[in-house]
Design an enzyme around this catalytic site. Structure first.
Site, PDB file in Angstrom:
ATOM      1  N   GLU A  99      -4.242  -9.518   2.879  1.00  0.00           N
ATOM      2  CA  GLU A  99      -5.220  -9.283   3.958  1.00  0.00           C
ATOM      3  C   GLU A  99      -6.384 -10.259   3.892  1.00  0.00           C
ATOM      4  O   GLU A  99      -6.901 -10.701   4.926  1.00  0.00           O
ATOM      5  CB  GLU A  99      -5.735  -7.830   3.893  1.00  0.00           C
ATOM      6  CG  GLU A  99      -4.673  -6.775   4.182  1.00  0.00           C
ATOM      7  CD  GLU A  99      -3.870  -6.324   2.953  1.00  0.00           C
ATOM      8  OE1 GLU A  99      -3.952  -6.993   1.895  1.00  0.00           O
ATOM      9  OE2 GLU A  99      -3.166  -5.309   3.060  1.00  0.00           O
ATOM     10  N   GLU A 117       0.829  -1.216   0.000  1.00  0.00           N
ATOM     11  CA  GLU A 117       0.000   0.000   0.000  1.00  0.00           C
ATOM     12  C   GLU A 117       0.860   1.262   0.000  1.00  0.00           C
ATOM     13  O   GLU A 117       0.496   2.274  -0.616  1.00  0.00           O
ATOM     14  CB  GLU A 117      -0.946  -0.029   1.200  1.00  0.00           C
ATOM     15  CG  GLU A 117      -2.064  -1.050   1.029  1.00  0.00           C
ATOM     16  CD  GLU A 117      -2.826  -1.317   2.318  1.00  0.00           C
ATOM     17  OE1 GLU A 117      -2.174  -1.677   3.323  1.00  0.00           O
ATOM     18  OE2 GLU A 117      -4.052  -1.143   2.337  1.00  0.00           O
TER      19      GLU A 117
HETATM   20  N1  COA Z   1       3.171  -8.419  11.525  1.00  0.00           N
HETATM   21  C1  COA Z   1       3.899  -8.774  12.616  1.00  0.00           C
HETATM   22  N2  COA Z   1       4.981  -9.547  12.560  1.00  0.00           N
HETATM   23  C2  COA Z   1       5.355  -9.995  11.343  1.00  0.00           C
HETATM   24  C3  COA Z   1       4.666  -9.674  10.192  1.00  0.00           C
HETATM   25  C4  COA Z   1       3.518  -8.841  10.309  1.00  0.00           C
HETATM   26  N3  COA Z   1       2.811  -8.404   9.236  1.00  0.00           N
HETATM   27  N4  COA Z   1       5.257 -10.264   9.142  1.00  0.00           N
HETATM   28  C5  COA Z   1       6.314 -10.927   9.628  1.00  0.00           C
HETATM   29  N5  COA Z   1       6.370 -10.762  10.970  1.00  0.00           N
HETATM   30  C6  COA Z   1       7.383 -11.313  11.891  1.00  0.00           C
HETATM   31  C7  COA Z   1       7.127 -12.769  12.204  1.00  0.00           C
HETATM   32  O1  COA Z   1       6.189 -12.901  13.250  1.00  0.00           O
HETATM   33  C8  COA Z   1       8.514 -13.213  12.589  1.00  0.00           C
HETATM   34  O2  COA Z   1       8.801 -12.744  13.869  1.00  0.00           O
HETATM   35  P1  COA Z   1       8.943 -13.825  15.109  1.00  0.00           P
HETATM   36  O3  COA Z   1      10.063 -14.728  14.674  1.00  0.00           O
HETATM   37  O4  COA Z   1       9.267 -12.970  16.282  1.00  0.00           O
HETATM   38  O5  COA Z   1       7.610 -14.497  15.178  1.00  0.00           O
HETATM   39  C9  COA Z   1       9.397 -12.434  11.643  1.00  0.00           C
HETATM   40  O6  COA Z   1       8.639 -11.301  11.237  1.00  0.00           O
HETATM   41  C10 COA Z   1       9.800 -13.209  10.402  1.00  0.00           C
HETATM   42  O7  COA Z   1       8.619 -13.637   9.743  1.00  0.00           O
HETATM   43  P2  COA Z   1       8.302 -15.187   9.423  1.00  0.00           P
HETATM   44  O8  COA Z   1       6.825 -15.307   9.309  1.00  0.00           O
HETATM   45  O9  COA Z   1       8.995 -16.065  10.400  1.00  0.00           O
HETATM   46  O10 COA Z   1       8.986 -15.299   7.988  1.00  0.00           O
HETATM   47  P3  COA Z   1       8.574 -16.334   6.834  1.00  0.00           P
HETATM   48  O11 COA Z   1       9.654 -16.250   5.830  1.00  0.00           O
HETATM   49  O12 COA Z   1       8.250 -17.656   7.403  1.00  0.00           O
HETATM   50  O13 COA Z   1       7.225 -15.710   6.209  1.00  0.00           O
HETATM   51  C11 COA Z   1       5.764 -13.993   5.389  1.00  0.00           C
HETATM   52  C12 COA Z   1       7.222 -14.467   5.580  1.00  0.00           C
HETATM   53  C13 COA Z   1       5.797 -12.571   4.834  1.00  0.00           C
HETATM   54  C14 COA Z   1       5.050 -14.911   4.407  1.00  0.00           C
HETATM   55  C15 COA Z   1       5.037 -14.044   6.732  1.00  0.00           C
HETATM   56  O14 COA Z   1       5.830 -13.351   7.696  1.00  0.00           O
HETATM   57  C16 COA Z   1       3.689 -13.395   6.709  1.00  0.00           C
HETATM   58  O15 COA Z   1       2.730 -13.978   6.242  1.00  0.00           O
HETATM   59  N6  COA Z   1       3.580 -12.155   7.231  1.00  0.00           N
HETATM   60  C17 COA Z   1       2.328 -11.452   7.276  1.00  0.00           C
HETATM   61  C18 COA Z   1       2.035 -10.790   5.945  1.00  0.00           C
HETATM   62  C19 COA Z   1       0.687 -10.118   5.974  1.00  0.00           C
HETATM   63  O16 COA Z   1      -0.335 -10.746   6.074  1.00  0.00           O
HETATM   64  N7  COA Z   1       0.684  -8.776   5.924  1.00  0.00           N
HETATM   65  C20 COA Z   1      -0.509  -8.002   5.913  1.00  0.00           C
HETATM   66  C21 COA Z   1      -0.895  -7.606   7.292  1.00  0.00           C
HETATM   67  S1  COA Z   1      -2.412  -6.674   7.289  1.00  0.00           S
END
Ligand code: COA
Length: 274
Positions: free
Chosen positions: A148, A128
């Site tokens: 989302e 965004e």
């Molecule tokens: N909010 C809060 N924390 C987040 C985050 C988010 N949007 N995206 C990643 N993190 C954190 C994870 O919790 C993790 O922290 P932790 O080890 O303390 O739990 C760290 O960042 C690394 O992320 P991780 O999920 O372990 O990496 P991955 O390579 O397995 O996955 C993603 C990467 C991007 C696919 C996954 O992090 C994800 O789905 N994030 C959310 C994306 C999303 O939905 N964004 C829109 C929000 S409205």
């Protein structure tokens, strides 16, 4: 008197770093261990930096990027905004939605151009921000998504509005309704970024673009940004009125006189922003 930024290139610590060099401010989202997720402190800090940059004559262009080698930003901080959601609609809208919408609107309407340098994942709020920014360059490693829907919610930082205007309703809806990831080249085809460059050349490419703009009159730059961005949400008649108003405001400026004189004298103009 020199700007404080000129003497102190690095002015802040996490969660958003600011460095100023050669008229260009670089803002870096700096929570790499959380993939630069946008918690409230990060958004507030980014907004505070933008407030300072707006009135700092030493800065003519802003580059916004993410720390670390994985992400520009993985979007709103899900753990934090889950707490706002648990407190009900009023708290969720006030603390999360309005804050995020204010951030993207500020980037979209900022009087100095914001170039997003997408250095990795740009999911949710990261995407965004890219949609809202007037210019964006992506690393060939960048990966985008509107995830989302996978959380059972619509985007809340302008993501239901700007992508459809940029790319068209059906292309935006296919991404919004599925959460499918898309590459930098696909983002280029959608009009979401201006260029895709090899990862190692991302910041030089962003700085090169910033430098080309920084040498122009900041008054003319601000006028063009305002006329184009506001004009897109107006009828063509109102947009033309906005364009003529922007020009009229520049008519008494020294920069316009300098630009016209430099052309007559066959020399490079030196713009002062007055
Ligand atoms: N909010 C809060 N924390 C987040 C985050 C988010 N949007 N995206 C990643 N993190 C954190 C994870 O919790 C993790 O922290 P932790 O080890 O303390 O739990 C760290 O960042 C690394 O992320 P991780 O999920 O372990 O990496 P991955 O390579 O397995 O996955 C993603 C990467 C991007 C696919 C996954 O992090 C994800 O789905 N994030 C959310 C994306 C999303 O939905 N964004 C829109 C929000 S409205």
């Amino acid at each position: 008197m020199p700007s404080p930024t000129a003497a102190a290139p690095i002015r802040s610590a996490a969660p958003v770093r600011l460095a100023v060099q050669d008229d260009i401010a670089t803002l870096t989202l700096d929570r790499p261990d959380k993939l630069n997720a946008l918690d409230y402190a990060t958004i507030d800090r980014l907004m505070a930096h933008l407030d300072a940059i707006e009135v700092d004559d030493a800065v003519r262009v802003v580059i916004l990027t993410g720390a670390g080698d994985r992400a520009f930003s993985a979007g709103g901080d899900i753990r934090e905004f889950s707490g706002s959601v648990a407190r009900g609609p009023n708290a969720a809208v006030r603390d999360f939605v309005r804050r995020g919408q204010a951030m993207t609107a500020r980037i979209e309407g900022f009087p100095k151009p914001v170039i997003v340098a997408v250095n990795g994942l740009a999911f949710g709020g990261g995407c965004e921000i890219t949609e809202a920014a007037p210019l964006a360059i992506a690393s060939d490693r960048a990966l985008f998504a509107k995830p989302e829907i996978l959380l059972g919610m619509p985007p809340t930082f302008g993501g239901t509005q700007r992508l459809a205007r940029l790319a068209g309703r059906k292309k935006a809806l296919a991404l919004l309704l599925t959460g499918t990831r898309f590459t930098a080249d696909q983002a280029l085809a959608l009009g979401l970024v201006n260029a895709v460059v090899p990862h190692d050349t991302l910041m030089p490419a962003a700085r090169e673009l910033a430098g080309l703009i920084a040498r122009q009159s900041p008054l003319a730059v601000a006028a063009i940004l305002a006329a184009v961005t506001r004009g897109l949400n107006m009828s063509i008649a109102d947009g033309l009125l906005a364009e003529s108003e922007q020009f009229a405001r520049l008519v008494p400026s020294r920069d316009l006189a300098e630009g016209l004189a430099a052309w007559r004298e066959r020399r490079e103009p030196v713009f002062e922003g007055r």
